[in-house]
Scaffold this motif. Structure first.
Motif, PDB file in Angstrom:
ATOM      1  N   THR A  17       0.849  -1.189   0.000  1.00 37.49           N
ATOM      2  CA  THR A  17       0.000   0.000   0.000  1.00 37.49           C
ATOM      3  C   THR A  17       0.883   1.237   0.000  1.00 37.49           C
ATOM      4  OG1 THR A  17      -0.129   0.012   2.419  1.00 37.49           O
ATOM      5  CG2 THR A  17      -1.844  -1.211   1.237  1.00 37.49           C
ATOM      6  N   GLU A  31      -5.972  -2.200  -2.845  1.00 35.67           N
ATOM      7  CA  GLU A  31      -6.898  -3.311  -2.678  1.00 35.67           C
ATOM      8  C   GLU A  31      -7.756  -3.562  -3.915  1.00 35.67           C
ATOM      9  OE1 GLU A  31      -6.012  -1.690   1.405  1.00 35.67           O
ATOM     10  OE2 GLU A  31      -6.326  -0.898  -0.607  1.00 35.67           O
ATOM     11  N   HIS A  82     -11.708  -7.787  -6.654  1.00 36.42           N
ATOM     12  CA  HIS A  82     -11.688  -7.891  -5.191  1.00 36.42           C
ATOM     13  C   HIS A  82     -12.777  -8.846  -4.725  1.00 36.42           C
ATOM     14  CE1 HIS A  82     -12.283  -6.686  -0.940  1.00 36.42           C
ATOM     15  NE2 HIS A  82     -11.003  -6.375  -0.993  1.00 36.42           N
TER      16      HIS A  82
END
Length: 328
Positions: A21, A156, A199
């Protein structure tokens, strides 16, 4: 990471790949993501932009983060010809580019040079992500030819799941989700994303958003981001969105600045402004003229350099730490 190192990892026998991230709200976190989902994300972007096999794609961001990795994956998956250049704050390339992805700082730096501005105008499809696009930057791009988009997404979601146009008659403050992506709000007005191609399950974000239905399409909605839930200052019972304060000040302050918060015995939290300008009195006068009374900073602190992440985003947690330290 080099392209060779990434390709070695991409072509190994594992179904997953390690990404990190950005670290804008804390320390960067490692994540294992499925390669097939990265390929799905690549196809969705290329389809939305109408990119075809043989088109050129510019890689000018580091491969340590998802944005750089996804440019390589898009090239591999959709047959784009990758042009890799050094990932600096002012990237340079010397051949025509059909598709490029940059952070706002790179675009802003290129706009300051006549040659850089010209090269930006020659990109057929430019997407800008990894940080907020302020009004000044958006205004500088509004009359550019070709297509320029702001992206919405996160590690994500394997890069972006929605785009909004920054230039031409289609420019808008509202993001359009890709096909197969549904968005909604939870009880705290935070955006909830359902994007099964990239996702697994609903993804609840920390982004406070507003929704608007698209005319003529019953199920599809646009959305716009008001700010992050973590970036709300509760001062004397009044909730103040940090990004909104920065948006109002941005056209009036030339020196780099950042709004943050610090504990306050009476108010609970107080608004603090960090600035690279030594002229604190001028900054204070500007804030008093532009901002509502209860939004005005109670502390103005000079710093040599604002805290930023490696990808150029405001490092909010570090800004709070600096504010507490300097305030003491």
């Amino acid at each position: 990471m080099t392209i060779e190192e990434f390709l070695e990892e991409w072509n190994n026998s594992s179904d997953t790949i390690l990404v990190h991230t950005s670290g804008s709200t804390g320390k960067p976190k490692p994540m294992l993501v499925e390669k097939r989902r990265m390929e799905a994300s690549a196809r969705i972007t290329c389809q939305f932009l109408g990119l075809k096999e043989g088109d050129t794609a510019l890689l000018c961001m580091p491969l340590d983060y998802i944005a750089g990795k996804m440019m390589v994956v898009r090239s591999l998956t959709c047959g784009l010809r990758l042009i890799a250049v050094e990932p600096t704050g002012t990237p340079y390339w010397d051949e025509p580019v059909d598709f490029a992805a940059m952070v706002p700082l790179q675009v802003w730096n290129l706009l300051q040079e006549e040659e850089g501005r010209y090269r930006l105008q020659q990109i057929r499809h430019l997407i800008i992500g990894g940080g907020a696009i302020n009004d000044e930057l958006a205004d500088a791009l509004k009359d550019f030819p070709n297509q320029i988009y702001s992206t919405y997404g996160m590690t994500e979601t394997l890069s972006h799941i929605a785009l909004r146009r920054l230039n031409g008659p289609e420019r808008s403050d509202w993001y359009t989700p890709f096909e197969g992506v549904d968005v909604s709000l939870n009880d705290e007005n935070c955006l909830v994303i359902k994007a099964p191609a990239v996702h697994d399950g609903p993804l609840v974000t920390n982004d406070i958003a507003e929704l608007s239905k698209v005319k003529g399409r019953r199920s599809k909605v646009h959305f716009r981001i008001m700010g992050r839930k973590d970036n709300v200052i509760c001062s004397g019972g009044i909730k103040i969105q940090i990004e909104e304060v920065e948006r109002l000040l941005s056209p009036h302050l030339s020196a780099p600045f950042m709004v943050t918060k610090a504990p306050d015995v009476k108010l609970g939290e107080q608004v603090v402004l960090l600035t690279e300008s030594p002229d604190i009195d001028a900054i204070r006068r500007c804030c008093q003229a532009v901002l509502p009374k209860y939004w005005q900073p109670r502390q103005y602190l000079h710093v040599d350099h604002l805290p930023l992440t490696e990808t150029g985003k405001p490092a909010r947690v570090e800004a709070e730490r600096i504010a507490r330290l300097l305030k003491e």
